[in-house]
Design a protein around this motif. Structure first.
Motif, short mmCIF file in Angstrom:
data_model
loop_
_atom_site.label_atom_id
_atom_site.label_comp_id
_atom_site.label_asym_id
_atom_site.label_seq_id
_atom_site.Cartn_x
_atom_site.Cartn_y
_atom_site.Cartn_z
N ASP A 79 -1.46 2.59 -2.69
CA ASP A 79 -1.81 2.53 -1.28
C ASP A 79 -0.57 2.88 -0.44
N ASN A 129 -0.23 3.13 2.61
CA ASN A 129 -0.15 2.40 3.87
C ASN A 129 0.23 0.94 3.65
N TYR A 146 5.77 5.86 2.22
CA TYR A 146 5.28 4.52 2.55
C TYR A 146 5.79 4.12 3.94
N ASN A 190 4.80 2.25 6.23
CA ASN A 190 4.65 0.86 6.67
C ASN A 190 5.48 -0.12 5.85
#
Length: 132
Positions: A47, A49, A72, A74
């Protein structure tokens, strides 16, 4: 090459302003290693995010952090380095990112944060250790 911790620190204090621009000229293997780092990270965290919490040991000017953030955005990353000048260079690069923290500590002396991290990364800093 610098041998003692103080010599290493002095070297990086001097090189901080230009390190990010010149490191690839002397470390050709970055172009090989960095894609491998991303492949490993992509295997661990699919993932992109995800707000993963990362400690970058010996972060210097933030080259590896920059790479992680490219995939990445975030991520919450703590950059730890014993060179104030290197951390200042990183602060200039990430000044608009509220997810970045900076710690001026010496991991060789065991000065590590007490908080928990999902991942601990390091690029070139560990090769400076001289303790068998």
């Amino acid at each position: 090459m610098a041998n003692t911790k103080e010599e290493i620190k002095e070297q990086y204090q001097k090189e901080a302003a230009t390190y990010k621009d010149t490191v690839r000229l002397v470390n050709f293997d970055l172009d090989i290693l960095f894609p491998l780092y991303l492949n490993i990270l992509n295997t661990l965290y699919q993932d992109h995010n995800a707000p993963i919490n990362i400690l970058d040991i010996g972060a210097g000017s933030g080259l590896l952090t920059e790479l992680v953030l490219s995939s990445y955005p975030n991520a919450h990353i703590t950059l730890l380095d014993f060179s104030e000048e290197m951390l200042n260079s990183a602060k200039r690069s990430f000044s608009n990112n509220p997810n970045i923290k900076y710690l001026k500590e010496d991991f060789i002396e065991g000065q590590l944060p007490k908080e928990e991290f999902d991942l601990v990364i390091s690029s070139y800093a560990i090769h400076h250790t001289r303790n068998e």
